[in-house]
Write a protein that holds these residues in place. Structure first.
Motif, mmCIF file in Angstrom:
data_model
loop_
_atom_site.group_PDB
_atom_site.id
_atom_site.type_symbol
_atom_site.label_atom_id
_atom_site.label_comp_id
_atom_site.label_asym_id
_atom_site.label_seq_id
_atom_site.Cartn_x
_atom_site.Cartn_y
_atom_site.Cartn_z
ATOM 1 N N THR A 36 0.819 -1.234 -0.087
ATOM 2 C CA THR A 36 -0.117 -0.033 -0.075
ATOM 3 C C THR A 36 0.925 1.284 0.022
ATOM 4 O O THR A 36 0.419 2.376 -0.446
ATOM 5 C CB THR A 36 -1.105 -0.117 1.185
ATOM 6 N N LEU A 37 2.110 1.092 0.611
ATOM 7 C CA LEU A 37 2.931 2.455 0.679
ATOM 8 C C LEU A 37 4.041 2.483 -0.197
ATOM 9 O O LEU A 37 4.922 3.480 -0.250
ATOM 10 C CB LEU A 37 3.334 2.621 2.201
ATOM 11 N N GLY A 38 4.457 1.215 -0.872
ATOM 12 C CA GLY A 38 5.596 1.212 -1.721
ATOM 13 C C GLY A 38 7.023 0.579 -0.854
ATOM 14 O O GLY A 38 6.862 0.218 0.504
ATOM 15 N N ASP A 39 8.027 0.859 -1.547
ATOM 16 C CA ASP A 39 9.223 -0.010 -0.936
ATOM 17 C C ASP A 39 10.129 0.985 -0.294
ATOM 18 O O ASP A 39 11.367 0.654 0.298
ATOM 19 C CB ASP A 39 9.922 -0.829 -1.806
ATOM 20 N N ILE A 40 9.948 2.428 -0.177
ATOM 21 C CA ILE A 40 10.919 3.574 0.026
ATOM 22 C C ILE A 40 10.152 4.514 0.651
ATOM 23 O O ILE A 40 9.183 5.161 0.060
ATOM 24 C CB ILE A 40 12.015 3.811 -1.045
ATOM 25 N N ARG A 41 10.993 5.247 1.728
ATOM 26 C CA ARG A 41 10.286 6.419 2.311
ATOM 27 C C ARG A 41 11.214 7.312 2.672
ATOM 28 O O ARG A 41 12.330 6.766 3.286
ATOM 29 C CB ARG A 41 9.293 5.917 3.475
ATOM 30 N N ALA A 42 11.061 8.692 3.063
ATOM 31 C CA ALA A 42 11.929 9.577 3.615
ATOM 32 C C ALA A 42 11.792 9.752 5.070
ATOM 33 O O ALA A 42 10.344 9.672 5.375
ATOM 34 C CB ALA A 42 11.902 10.787 2.665
ATOM 35 N N VAL A 43 12.464 9.804 5.794
ATOM 36 C CA VAL A 43 12.083 10.174 7.083
ATOM 37 C C VAL A 43 12.455 11.547 7.390
ATOM 38 O O VAL A 43 13.457 11.843 7.264
ATOM 39 C CB VAL A 43 13.180 9.255 8.064
ATOM 40 N N VAL A 44 11.386 12.094 7.964
ATOM 41 C CA VAL A 44 11.154 13.357 8.142
ATOM 42 C C VAL A 44 11.089 13.841 9.714
ATOM 43 O O VAL A 44 10.372 13.349 10.366
ATOM 44 C CB VAL A 44 10.215 14.307 7.246
ATOM 45 N N TYR A 45 11.723 14.643 10.148
ATOM 46 C CA TYR A 45 11.912 15.404 11.516
ATOM 47 C C TYR A 45 11.204 16.829 11.793
ATOM 48 O O TYR A 45 11.812 17.501 11.161
ATOM 49 C CB TYR A 45 13.037 15.319 12.200
ATOM 50 N N CYS A 46 10.248 16.838 12.354
ATOM 51 C CA CYS A 46 9.488 18.144 12.323
ATOM 52 C C CYS A 46 9.767 18.589 13.803
ATOM 53 O O CYS A 46 9.406 18.080 14.856
ATOM 54 C CB CYS A 46 7.914 18.082 12.278
ATOM 55 N N PRO A 47 10.449 19.894 14.120
ATOM 56 C CA PRO A 47 10.829 20.324 15.192
ATOM 57 C C PRO A 47 9.709 20.826 16.326
ATOM 58 O O PRO A 47 9.926 20.950 17.407
ATOM 59 C CB PRO A 47 11.595 21.493 14.954
ATOM 60 N N SER A 48 8.339 20.925 15.624
ATOM 61 C CA SER A 48 7.460 21.638 16.488
ATOM 62 C C SER A 48 5.980 21.292 16.003
ATOM 63 O O SER A 48 6.145 21.253 14.513
ATOM 64 C CB SER A 48 7.615 23.052 17.112
ATOM 65 N N GLY A 49 4.951 21.565 16.508
ATOM 66 C CA GLY A 49 3.655 21.611 15.876
ATOM 67 C C GLY A 49 3.350 22.876 15.527
ATOM 68 O O GLY A 49 4.213 23.871 15.316
ATOM 69 N N GLY A 50 2.357 22.741 14.496
ATOM 70 C CA GLY A 50 1.825 24.187 13.869
ATOM 71 C C GLY A 50 0.841 23.824 12.760
ATOM 72 O O GLY A 50 0.626 22.548 12.524
#
Length: 991
Positions: A36-50
């Motif tokens: 459903t999502l495929g074989d690869i992804r980027a890992v992203v870090y969000c420092p705060s909400g918004g």
């Protein structure tokens, strides 16, 4: 800080350097659903909400048109999809994405190759999801998120490092650095196979000299790559090697791309052209000297293209303290088996049991159960077989096939002088006489033509002809005809030429149609005498089979086909059944050459081995060995997609588990055969990048597609084949006759010697008799049983080119132990002559088993066939096996209805009887093809059975699922239901 995060999360594995916006790549250990999502992804870090976050992902993708593929953002904390996403810009180099960080501060995942599988589960089409058309747009002041790295679903799906592309600017900078050069050579380690043709890997942009290679072992086939990046079109690229000193002599080096040995043992030099702005891997190896001292050895190789300056490439190889085992072939992931691609193992045409050496007396060549007389013109003057009608032995009575010699008629156009084309032979000349092959030549000439004939006969009955017709002057021809006049008794049945197997029709007319039909000849014969003929182009290439014929069909012979004018007619002419292959009218100019090549296979190949049929009981399923033993099976076939043989046609990854299973089986008296053939090859094969580097030599040209892994990592120009959804094994179609056959033979030899396999199960065959002989030799070496059974689905359909399985694979029959024909073979509606010719194998010296729907056990027993245990629950063969043992089938004599000597017959023409005879008793198989219930009277030759009729009894033993127990009074009619029959024991009543 970023590196600390990566270490904490396991993302640092396989990291690239972090300058120039290059990310870390890591193994996701199957943490999400790729379907459903495929074989690869980027890992992203969000420092705060918004309200919104923005991330720039420098993903460096190799796939084309990424803007046409969907982006899915997932909340790392809840693992729910983020609904509010806006894709600002997507290129192959990077993606700019806005999303709402619904859980605030934390990690988010961006999937950028999601797909779904469409079509058949075993032939899927991976379709990438199209971009969403959502209306959400990020408000001002989006938080800047950081891309921590790229994660692939598992190691097999990794793009790192060789599928991480260099950017356009990086590539342009490299081009500028090498301005004025024709090409650049990047030495590359064997651990990092070059996979991209149209992109440079970033690894080459950031690399520093000297290139670090993996440590070699002494006496190892040490592989390395030379990546040629063409800055202009290159023609005929070659690699030359020189002595490095200290034992590293030039003859220890080889480049598989530029030096080769074909599947039939002939050396050749492949032509390697490289188009501008593309990459060509050149795979090389050096056999490390066994006495090499540990340390670093330096030298160079030279790469040259036509009309361009050579490039000398410095290399260095470090040799360690270890000694390689068997040149390192036990570790194929190191590409140590590359020399196998040029192997000549088992090429010498030594005689294979049960065949006997060829013997030549004057112009007669004798072989097992047959002989062939060669005429002055080099063509067969007579063919004789000596098999008994029962096919259980070789007798002394000759059965001639021909009423007169095989010959050509060359007809001048109306008004032309026949005398000017009437050929006169200068005589027969034997060229070579060995145990395995006899060859000869003959020439015939006229004023207008010359015909050169080169013939060869092999020990199994394969007769091959190259016939060259040369015009000595301009002439018009009305027709060229090849005649094979057969004795009527030797032409009772026919398989091929757009006909299902069965009785030969009174007349047959056939035309060439290679675009749709995989047809170039037929088998015509009787049970104990026959011949297969096939008409070949001088540039004959074996077509693809099993659903793929239309993608690579036969080549229409210039000679026989003559632009569609040619054809074949079969019918009565005088005392003969004449096979007339004609070409129609044509013009030949002086010096024109046509090749009227043809092959003959003289059948049967050997007598029936009925005892093998009764004693070897196949179980076709991976299962617990105690269970298999308790069921009474003696041979187990291990299919692919099983724990010990998971990857199709590549049984070298889980070989240790396979060996453990086989060792246990042998301790229980069970033989083990494995699925292993050539038609397609698993994407898990270590050598896939090597084979791709050979262009279309091993892999067929095609439109690509298929399962997503193939699209993502192979790219384009291939034909997707069988796919196993449960383990995601995706195969690629092989091109036909190529060097992978050499690897296949070496691999089979390795499996016999190191794993202990007892044979192979072939699921259709994509190689020719040259490879079949080689594998039979290595499978039977040193007393190994070397059992080969062949399964085929009925290939008489459009996608397979309307060829009969028996006709298609007959060249392999001399080396098979059993047939299993197969899916789409109809055992209910087809007639006995179809059973006999297309399914049973009996006219060729083979016996078989049934598959589709569990087979028809009553009809099967007429030919000594049952269903195969383990594949289906329908028509369990064990009750019949029990009867075989109780009666004593091993050692019995099979007297089939076809022989004319069967001691039991019926008064119903649609109820047939076959007798299995022992001293003082007989087992009679009855089977009906009548449309309704019938009563049949048996006619019994009591003397032939050796039984006194006055005290004889006829009883039907109770057989579960087959028949009730019953006694039939002698002389009384026996009721037979439609599509069924009986197994009757005739014996003295006192027994």
């Amino acid at each position: 800080m970023l590196r600390s995060i990566l270490l904490a999360t396991g993302l640092v594995a396989g990291a690239l350097s972090l300058h120039a916006q290059v990310l870390s790549y890591s193994d996701g250990h199957n943490a999400w659903n790729p379907d459903t999502l495929g074989d690869i992804r980027a890992v992203v870090y969000c420092p705060s909400g918004g309200a919104a976050a923005f991330v720039h992902i420098p993903w460096r993708r190799r796939d084309e048109h990424p803007e046409l593929k969907r982006i899915i953002v997932e909340d790392g904390q809840t693992r729910k999809r983020v609904a509010d996403v806006h894709v600002s810009e997507v290129t192959r180099e990077y993606g700019d994405i806005y999303f709402r960080p619904v859980s605030g501060k934390g990690r988010y995942y961006v999937y950028y190759l999601p797909y779904k599988n469409e079509g058949r589960s075993n032939y899927p089409r991976g379709v990438y999801l199209k971009p969403d058309t959502g209306t959400w747009r990020a408000p001002e002041g989006a938080i800047k998120a950081t891309t921590e790295g790229i994660q692939y679903i598992n190691a097999f799906n990794s793009f790192y490092p060789m599928e991480v592309i260099a950017t356009r600017k990086e590539t342009e900078a490299l081009d500028a650095k090498h301005a004025g050069e024709a090409f650049v050579v990047f030495p590359e380690d064997r651990r990092y196979p070059i996979r991209m043709k149209h992109d440079l890997p970033y690894r080459w942009i950031e690399r520093k000299e000297p290139v670090g290679f993996d440590t070699a072992e002494k006496d190892e086939n040490y592989a390395f790559q030379l990546g040629v990046y063409a800055l202009k079109n290159l023609r005929n690229v070659k690699v030359t090697f020189s002595d490095w000193g200290e034992g590293f002599t030039a003859d220890r080096f080889n480049c598989i791309n530029t030096q080769g040995v074909s599947y039939d043992g002939k050396p050749f030099e492949p032509t390697v052209d490289v188009a501008e702005r593309t990459v060509q891997p050149l795979w090389c190896w050096v056999t490390i000297p066994s006495d090499a001292r540990p340390g670093t050895y330096k030298g160079s190789v030279t790469v040259k293209a036509d009309s361009l300056p050579a490039v000398e490439v410095p290399l260095q190889i470090t040799v360690g303290h270890r000694d390689a085992v068997a040149a390192g072939v036990n570790e194929p992931y190191k590409m140590t088996r590359l020399p196998w691609l040029n192997s000549t193992l088992a090429q010498e045409n030594t005689v294979i049991a049960p065949y006997t050496p060829l013997q030549v007396t004057d112009t007669v060549i004798n072989l097992l159960g047959r002989d062939i007389s060669i005429g002055r013109d080099g063509l067969p003057a007579q063919i004789r077989t000596y098999f008994t009608p029962e096919m259980t032995s070789i007798g002394t009575e000759a059965h001639p096939l021909l009423t007169e010699p095989i010959h050509f008629h060359i007809d001048p156009a109306p008004g032309g002088a026949a005398a000017r084309v009437a050929l006169v032979s200068s005589g027969l000349r034997f060229i070579d006489k060995t145990d395995g092959t006899v060859t000869w030549e003959a020439s015939s000439t006229s004023e207008a033509l010359q015909m050169d004939v080169h013939g060869s006969l092999e020990f199994d009955g394969f007769l091959s002809y190259t016939v060259r017709l040369v015009a000595l002057e301009d002439l018009d021809l009305r027709n060229t005809r090849w005649h094979m006049p057969l004795e009527p008794d030797a032409a009772k049945y026919l398989i091929g030429l757009n006909r299902k197997g069965g009785y030969r029709p009174d007349s047959l007319s056939w035309k060439w149609d290679v675009a749709h039909k995989n047809q170039d000849g037929a088998w015509i014969g009787n049970v104990n005498e026959g011949v297969q003929f096939s008409l070949r182009d001088q540039h004959y290439v074996r077509p693809l089979n099993t659903n793929f014929y239309l993608l690579k069909p036969l080549v229409l012979p210039d000679s026989w086909g003559n632009e569609g004018k040619g054809g074949i007619e079969i019918g009565q002419k005088g005392k003969a059944i004449l096979v007339n292959a004609y070409t129609g009218a044509r013009t030949m100019h002086k010096g024109d050459t046509l090749y009227y090549n043809f092959n003959l296979l003289i059948t049967p190949f050997h007598a029936l081995n009925t005892d093998f049929q009764w004693a070897n009981r196949f179980y076709h399923k991976y299962n617990n060995l105690d269970t298999i033993q308790s069921l009474g099976a003696t041979v187990v076939n291990i299919h692919h997609a099983t724990p010990i043989n998971p990857w199709i046609n590549y049984p070298f990854i889980e070989w240790a588990r396979m060996k453990g299973y086989i060792d246990t089986a042998h301790s229980k008296g069970i033989k083990v055969k494995i699925y292993n053939t050539i038609r397609e090859l698993s994407d898990h094969a270590y050598e896939l990048p090597v084979l791709r580097s050979l262009g279309h030599e091993v892999y067929s040209s095609g439109k690509g597609g298929g399962f997503a892994w193939l699209q993502e990592h192979v790219g384009d120009d291939y034909i997707p084949a069988w796919f196993v959804p449960e383990i995601k094994d995706a195969a690629i179609i092989n091109s036909g006759m190529n060097r992978w056959h050499n690897y296949y033979v070496e691999g089979m030899n390795w499996l016999v010697q190191n794993v202990g396999i007892d044979g192979i199960y072939l699921d259709d065959v994509a190689f020719d008799r040259v490879t079949m002989k080689r594998i039979k030799r290595v499978l039977t070496q040193d007393g190994h049983p070397g059992i080969i059974d062949l399964h085929s689905a009925n290939q008489y359909d459009a996608s397979d080119g309307w060829n009969n399985s028996a006709n298609l694979y007959m060249e392999h029959f001399p080396y098979l132990n059993r047939l299993w024909f197969g899916e789409y073979f109809d055992y209910e509606k087809n007639t006995p002559d179809f059973f006999l010719t297309e399914v049973s194998g009996i006219p060729f010296g083979l016996m078989g088993e049934m598959l589709q729907g569990g087979g028809n056990p009553w009809r099967g027993m007429i030919y000594g066939m049952t269903n195969r245990l383990g594949w289906t629950d329908v028509n369990d063969p064990r009750p019949l096996w029990a009867l075989w043992d109780a009666f004593g089938m091993k050692g019995s004599e099979m007297l089939g209805y076809w022989s004319g000597h069967c001691p039991v017959t019926t008064d119903q023409p649609q109820v047939l009887a076959t007798v299995y005879k022992r001293k003082g008793k007989a087992l009679v198989a009855l089977a009906s093809w009548a449309p309704g219930d019938v009563q049949t009277q048996l006619t019994i030759d009591w003397k032939a059975l050796g039984i006194d009729p006055s005290t004889a009894e006829i009883l039907a033993p109770e057989i579960r699922g087959f028949q009730p127990g019953k006694v039939f009074p002698a002389g009384k009619p026996i009721p037979v239901a439609p599509g069924k029959g009986w197994l009757l024991i005739i014996q003295q009543a006192s027994q």
